[in-house]
Design an enzyme around this catalytic site. Structure first.
Site, PDB file in Angstrom:
ATOM      1  N   ASP A   1       0.813  -1.220   0.000  1.00 37.02           N
ATOM      2  CA  ASP A   1       0.000   0.000   0.000  1.00 37.02           C
ATOM      3  C   ASP A   1       0.845   1.268   0.000  1.00 37.02           C
ATOM      4  OD1 ASP A   1      -2.091  -1.755   0.159  1.00 37.02           O
ATOM      5  OD2 ASP A   1      -2.731  -1.190   2.168  1.00 37.02           O
ATOM      6  N   THR A   2       2.148   1.113  -0.127  1.00 31.44           N
ATOM      7  CA  THR A   2       3.037   2.280  -0.061  1.00 31.44           C
ATOM      8  C   THR A   2       3.998   2.253  -1.244  1.00 31.44           C
ATOM      9  OG1 THR A   2       4.436   1.004   1.467  1.00 31.44           O
ATOM     10  CG2 THR A   2       2.850   2.528   2.444  1.00 31.44           C
TER      11      THR A   2
END
Length: 419
Positions: free
Chosen positions: A230-231
């Site tokens: 998610d990053t």
């Protein structure tokens, strides 16, 4: 067909929001160090493993794999953190994932097959389907998996949201996802009371390190931000500097004879061949290989065959004995006497195709779970196939007939959500 000995329960699977934007995240260590428990996870550990017995291997005595997410080989290779780590280890420059998306590669890495799976839905696999855990336990080799932000040992839920320790004003975040926890998906592990306590979280990990009782085979999954899902790769690099770097200098983790495999589940660009950046680190890596590159063709199935070769284990009779797909790490092959197969680039299988394989986890092209085709085949450990007592050995892939479409009928291996 294989007989399922377990009726699965109905578990609530909450909806999972995506990260708002990669740029919104700034790394912060959840604890003061990787060996300290933290309230930023759900609950403190109240027990430790007692794994002090060591079964010596031919090339290493401990095998730790750390899985990261969705990054192209070139992107990882150009990141300073990985460049620095590469100086301390061996780069496997032709290591590949198996398909897309995440869950199929995770379950294949411990079970030797992804069973036709081509999504990240909420599945379970019947308890008479063997895994690497059966092979390890038969030789009394200890094992554990550590899942960051998993709330309790052997948590069966699809995901878990907890306090957002990166932003105190934000709502709870789904840091943990079951799709990255492959041993929980196999009922032979997750539904076995004697094994459940070995599916552990990072507070357990800190406790086990301090206790000096880490297992010999270890599978590590960081949470959804620290693994780069998610990053960004840079965010993940910050996590590695916080978590992995100090552990490399800690003899309780990286003792003599320890091999650490740092890999990615898949690449980000589906149109490319599925090559992923993979490093071998640890004090068990021969010194003359530190800072070098190995261009042998490997896949996630090599994680199985390498362990089998090292400890002389039986095999699963699946893709861990597919010689094209399961080359043993070269320095282990040389120690164990296993002969790898040279696979030139033009003859390597396409490993980025999705949704085209029939199997028990493909409702569009459903086949029942099947037994190994050849129960006598010897694998990298020089042994035959492990056969569970409950396995119907007559149900083989070649005898199952045509695949069926079960999308409009009850499907046996999905775990349904509560309404």
């Amino acid at each position: 067909m294989l007989r399922s000995l377990l009726v699965f329960g109905v578990i609530c699977a909450s909806s999972v929001p995506r990260a708002l934007a990669a740029t919104a995240w700034r790394f912060s260590g959840p604890a003061t160090s990787p060996t300290e428990q933290t309230g930023n996870y759900t609950g403190f550990s109240n027990n430790t493993l007692q794994d002090t017995h060591v079964v010596k291997g031919k090339a290493f005595n401990r095998f730790i794999q750390i899985w990261l997410e969705n990054t192209d080989f070139e992107d990882a290779g150009s990141t300073p953190a990985w460049e620095n780590l590469a100086k301390r280890g061996l780069l496997l420059s032709s290591y590949h994932s198996l398909t897309h998306p995440s869950e199929p590669s995770y379950i294949a890495s411990v079970g030797g097959d992804f069973w036709g799976l081509h999504n990240d839905d909420y599945y379970h696999i019947p308890e008479n389907v063997s895994t690497v855990i059966d092979l390890l336990e038969e030789k009394n080799i200890s094992w554990a998996t550590y899942q960051e932000n998993m709330p309790t040992d052997a948590f069966y839920g699809y995901s878990h949201s907890s306090t957002n320790y990166l932003n105190s004003s934000a709502v709870d975040y789904p840091f943990y996802m079951r799709k990255h926890n492959p041993l929980e998906i196999y009922d032979s592990v997750s539904q076995n009371p004697a094994r459940q306590g070995r599916i552990r979280n990072f507070n357990d990990f800190a406790n086990d390190v301090v206790n000096g009782s880490l297992s010999q085979w270890i599978f590590v999954t960081p949470n959804m931000v620290n693994d780069a899902h998610d990053t960004t790769t840079d965010f993940c690099a910050d996590f590695l500097e916080y978590w992995l770097y100090p552990l490399l200098d800690d003899d309780r983790f990286n003792s003599d004879g320890t091999i650490i495999v740092l890999t990615f589940d898949e690449n980000e660009t589906y149109a490319k061949q599925n090559r992923v950046y993979t490093l071998v680190l640890g004090k068990g890596l021969p010194r003359h290989l530190v800072g070098k590159t190995d261009d042998t063709f490997y896949t996630h199935y090599s994680l199985l065959s390498t362990v089998e070769a090292n400890w002389g284990l039986k095999n699963l009779g699946r893709n861990d004995v597919n010689k094209t797909m399961s080359n043993v790490f070269d320095f282990v092959a040389k120690k164990s006497g296993y002969k790898n197969v040279h696979v030139p680039e033009e003859k390597r299988p396409q490993l980025n195709v999705t949704g085209v394989f029939a199997g028990p986890l493909n409702p569009q092209m459903y086949l029942p779970f099947y037994a190994p085709e050849d129960l006598q085949i010897k694998g990298a450990g020089g042994q035959g196939v492990y056969v569970a007592d409950s396995l119907d050995t007559s149900a083989k892939y070649s005898t199952l007939g045509d695949a069926q479409n079960l999308t409009t009928t009850p499907y046996p291996w999905i775990v349904e959500e509560e309404s």
